[in-house]
Motif scaffolding. Sequence first.
Motif, PDB file in Angstrom:
ATOM      1  N   VAL A 124      15.515  -0.380  38.461  1.00  0.00           N
ATOM      2  CA  VAL A 124      15.581   0.903  39.299  1.00  0.00           C
ATOM      3  C   VAL A 124      17.227   1.684  38.692  1.00  0.00           C
ATOM      4  CG1 VAL A 124      16.225   1.846  41.382  1.00  0.00           C
ATOM      5  CG2 VAL A 124      14.433  -0.081  40.729  1.00  0.00           C
ATOM      6  N   LEU A 125      17.997   0.443  38.414  1.00  0.00           N
ATOM      7  CA  LEU A 125      19.780   1.023  38.146  1.00  0.00           C
ATOM      8  C   LEU A 125      19.252   1.847  36.641  1.00  0.00           C
ATOM      9  CD1 LEU A 125      22.323  -1.462  39.139  1.00  0.00           C
ATOM     10  CD2 LEU A 125      22.285   1.023  40.353  1.00  0.00           C
ATOM     11  N   ALA A 126      18.685   1.124  36.437  1.00  0.00           N
ATOM     12  CA  ALA A 126      19.001   1.696  34.348  1.00  0.00           C
ATOM     13  C   ALA A 126      17.551   2.686  34.589  1.00  0.00           C
ATOM     14  CB  ALA A 126      17.472   0.361  33.443  1.00  0.00           C
ATOM     15  N   ALA A 127      16.785   2.695  35.122  1.00  0.00           N
ATOM     16  CA  ALA A 127      15.908   3.879  35.640  1.00  0.00           C
ATOM     17  C   ALA A 127      16.918   5.048  35.686  1.00  0.00           C
ATOM     18  CB  ALA A 127      15.175   3.597  36.868  1.00  0.00           C
ATOM     19  N   ARG A 128      17.079   5.083  36.660  1.00  0.00           N
ATOM     20  CA  ARG A 128      18.355   5.854  36.670  1.00  0.00           C
ATOM     21  C   ARG A 128      19.399   6.300  35.943  1.00  0.00           C
ATOM     22  NH1 ARG A 128      23.933   5.410  40.702  1.00  0.00           N
ATOM     23  NH2 ARG A 128      24.323   4.604  39.147  1.00  0.00           N
ATOM     24  N   THR A 129      19.367   5.735  35.227  1.00  0.00           N
ATOM     25  CA  THR A 129      20.895   5.859  34.102  1.00  0.00           C
ATOM     26  C   THR A 129      19.966   6.832  32.774  1.00  0.00           C
ATOM     27  OG1 THR A 129      22.563   3.877  34.140  1.00  0.00           O
ATOM     28  CG2 THR A 129      22.813   4.843  32.427  1.00  0.00           C
ATOM     29  N   GLY A 130      18.625   6.065  33.240  1.00  0.00           N
ATOM     30  CA  GLY A 130      18.226   6.402  31.752  1.00  0.00           C
ATOM     31  C   GLY A 130      17.244   8.204  32.039  1.00  0.00           C
ATOM     32  N   ALA A 131      17.084   8.674  33.513  1.00  0.00           N
ATOM     33  CA  ALA A 131      17.061   9.842  33.986  1.00  0.00           C
ATOM     34  C   ALA A 131      18.232  10.529  33.939  1.00  0.00           C
ATOM     35  CB  ALA A 131      16.903   9.632  35.366  1.00  0.00           C
ATOM     36  N   HIS A 132      19.469  10.067  33.782  1.00  0.00           N
ATOM     37  CA  HIS A 132      20.666  10.537  33.767  1.00  0.00           C
ATOM     38  C   HIS A 132      21.047  11.784  32.221  1.00  0.00           C
ATOM     39  CE1 HIS A 132      25.249   9.931  33.517  1.00  0.00           C
ATOM     40  NE2 HIS A 132      25.153  11.028  34.382  1.00  0.00           N
ATOM     41  N   ASP A 133      20.707  10.468  31.611  1.00  0.00           N
ATOM     42  CA  ASP A 133      21.345  10.602  30.196  1.00  0.00           C
ATOM     43  C   ASP A 133      20.237  11.493  29.701  1.00  0.00           C
ATOM     44  OD1 ASP A 133      23.133   8.824  30.262  1.00  0.00           O
ATOM     45  OD2 ASP A 133      21.866   6.958  29.068  1.00  0.00           O
ATOM     46  N   ALA A 134      18.753  11.710  29.880  1.00  0.00           N
ATOM     47  CA  ALA A 134      18.573  12.621  29.398  1.00  0.00           C
ATOM     48  C   ALA A 134      18.831  14.040  30.395  1.00  0.00           C
ATOM     49  CB  ALA A 134      16.744  12.104  30.247  1.00  0.00           C
ATOM     50  N   MET A 135      19.369  14.037  31.835  1.00  0.00           N
ATOM     51  CA  MET A 135      19.935  15.257  32.356  1.00  0.00           C
ATOM     52  C   MET A 135      21.127  15.329  31.323  1.00  0.00           C
ATOM     53  SD  MET A 135      21.571  15.845  35.747  1.00  0.00           S
ATOM     54  CE  MET A 135      23.211  14.665  35.380  1.00  0.00           C
ATOM     55  N   LEU A 136      22.430  14.882  30.581  1.00  0.00           N
ATOM     56  CA  LEU A 136      22.871  15.144  29.985  1.00  0.00           C
ATOM     57  C   LEU A 136      22.043  15.864  28.538  1.00  0.00           C
ATOM     58  CD1 LEU A 136      25.221  12.065  30.036  1.00  0.00           C
ATOM     59  CD2 LEU A 136      25.811  14.064  31.639  1.00  0.00           C
ATOM     60  N   ARG A 137      20.575  15.215  28.199  1.00  0.00           N
ATOM     61  CA  ARG A 137      20.268  15.910  27.002  1.00  0.00           C
ATOM     62  C   ARG A 137      19.654  17.509  26.988  1.00  0.00           C
ATOM     63  NH1 ARG A 137      18.485  10.455  26.188  1.00  0.00           N
ATOM     64  NH2 ARG A 137      17.107  11.271  26.936  1.00  0.00           N
ATOM     65  N   SER A 138      20.013  17.622  28.731  1.00  0.00           N
ATOM     66  CA  SER A 138      18.474  18.402  28.568  1.00  0.00           C
ATOM     67  C   SER A 138      19.558  19.782  27.737  1.00  0.00           C
ATOM     68  CB  SER A 138      18.876  19.434  30.217  1.00  0.00           C
ATOM     69  OG  SER A 138      20.113  19.375  30.687  1.00  0.00           O
ATOM     70  N   PRO A 139      20.427  20.476  27.493  1.00  0.00           N
ATOM     71  CA  PRO A 139      21.096  21.797  27.387  1.00  0.00           C
ATOM     72  C   PRO A 139      21.005  22.229  25.454  1.00  0.00           C
ATOM     73  CG  PRO A 139      22.869  20.891  28.567  1.00  0.00           C
ATOM     74  CD  PRO A 139      21.924  19.848  28.595  1.00  0.00           C
TER      75      PRO A 139
END
Length: 627
Positions: free
Chosen positions: A210-225
């Motif tokens: 679950v922690l990895a999932a949160r980090t994966g979503a967070h990293d994708a958010m950083l790439r969004s721009p």
Amino acid sequence: MAAPHPKPTRERAWCSARGGLRWSGKYRRLSGGSAPSCARPRRRSPTSVTDGTEHIEPAVVREWVAETVRTLGQARARIDRANVFPVADADTGTNLFLTVTEGARTVGEVPDGAPVDAVLLAFARGALIGARGNSGVILSEFLRGFAGATTVADEPVGSLRVATRLEAAARSSSAAVAVPVAGTILTAADGAAVAARVAADAGAGLSGVVLAARTGAHDAMLRSPRELDVLSRAGVLDAGAFGLVLVLDALCRALGAVADDVADLADTADLTCTTDTTELAVLADLGAPDAAGEGPGTDCPLSVADGTMSPMTSPLASGLAGAAPAEPVPVGIDGEFEVMLVVDGTDGTGAPAPSPPLADALRAALAQVGDSVVVVGEGVWQAHVHTDDPARAVQAARTAAGDARLRQVCVRHLATQVAARGLADDLHGHAVPTAEVPEHGVVAITSAPGLVPDLARSGAVVLLTTDQAPTPGEVLRVAVDTGARRVAVLPGSEVAADVAREAGGLVGPGAGDLRGLEVLDAPTDLHVVAALAAAALGSVDDVVALMRATLDDVRAVQVPADGAFVRPALEGLLRADDEVLTVLPGRRVDPVVIDVVAGIARQRVPGIEVVVLDSGRDHADLELGAE
């Protein structure tokens, strides 16, 4: 060139899952520090996670639901301010919050002792019916995919199953959108699923996955721009992706997994999740390449604590691009109206009626009349579209739905929504929504599809009654959708007025910013039209008083389009001092009859203005209103 990463071992892989899918070599490269300890997670309390059998208890799901509502409630204003895609209407945070609040309400109705899947399905079902906006609808489908995913009988319970459910959630979310767009909540869902699967396959436990999932979503958010140009030009991260990160963060908290994770991530300067404020501070060194070997090459850390990519160290720097855009970013609107509706394929008892799947047909039909199309659900579907023609969208949905019922048809005028929130310049001179809460709002209830565009353009949130009378919950929903503290309801019928009064008794916790409802005396569609026309002439502060005064002067009748009835009706309706006669004909009324009505009116009251509106209703009656 950076030194190659050490070969992944089971011990390093476990540590990677706990620390956000980063090998120890990458920790040193990003932060200059040492890798975190690779000890296996300690056994958790049985009240949250049972490590022996690796499963989530029903109590943990309930805690996740409550934590999600709290987290999104605290962060909603920051997410609203970052909302620029698909429409910069400053409501993504509010929509996500209201969506999960409805899910929490449904979970509260599930009896104690119910199995975990029953609680998860209740969360998803409530979120689906209460979904708001593009991101809210997608989040509801993410929850449905997570709740409804099936796994093979011999699959170990826990980390692998959670990874499978996250993959199902990402797939169903993407499939629900007619035209998926990278750099959005969909990309964050994919990032979470991929990271969770890698962690699970590497042997991580439930908390690690679950922690990895949160980090994966967070990293994708950083790439969004970098994936969505409108975000880059506006200098913001994707608001919907930010919301999903917080939903997954809430799951981490419910599992009791955050304490270890905060220490690990703080040591590596990747992510800090502040317990008290629910703010995510992104401290990633964006000068380092990402997983694909790409990076923007800036040493300036960024913050999403305020829902923007404003650099934490300097208000003058501009985030990913390295320089502020030369021109303000326009408020993009991909359709004049937002239409949301529920297609109910159940038999009235809540059980699915025997009918073929409708999601694909609904999605295809709505894609012909608008953009930002999302259709989610099974048995009961929630549909969302941005369109220039609400009546056509509703008709397309009705045709695709077949025997299924349409209800909860809500229509908003997007440009008016943006204006109601207000615009201000940010640090870079961009015009962005301020997310201010309006004091007054208006709900218009009508059964006339032809009136919907003008009613919505006037600033009202419109509830179109179709196959059945509205429910108190539906009236409350559209009142909340105004985003205002106090809402005046123009019911359009006596039945709807009674329902709206019931809805007033439901105002309370979970109703967003709404503090009260007032039901005005508007018993016909023509009363609704007259009230909103008057409201457009006054200021915001006296809009309700203006509508009340106008309604006192409106007189209306409904008659068959037959000369034997029309003349007596007009003679009894018109007065010498009347200024306007409004005619609302059904589509079966002969245009010659309308000309006769206008002629009689001008004979009796010289100089009277005759206004003819299209009701869009399939009947041969006339509604006549004088004022």
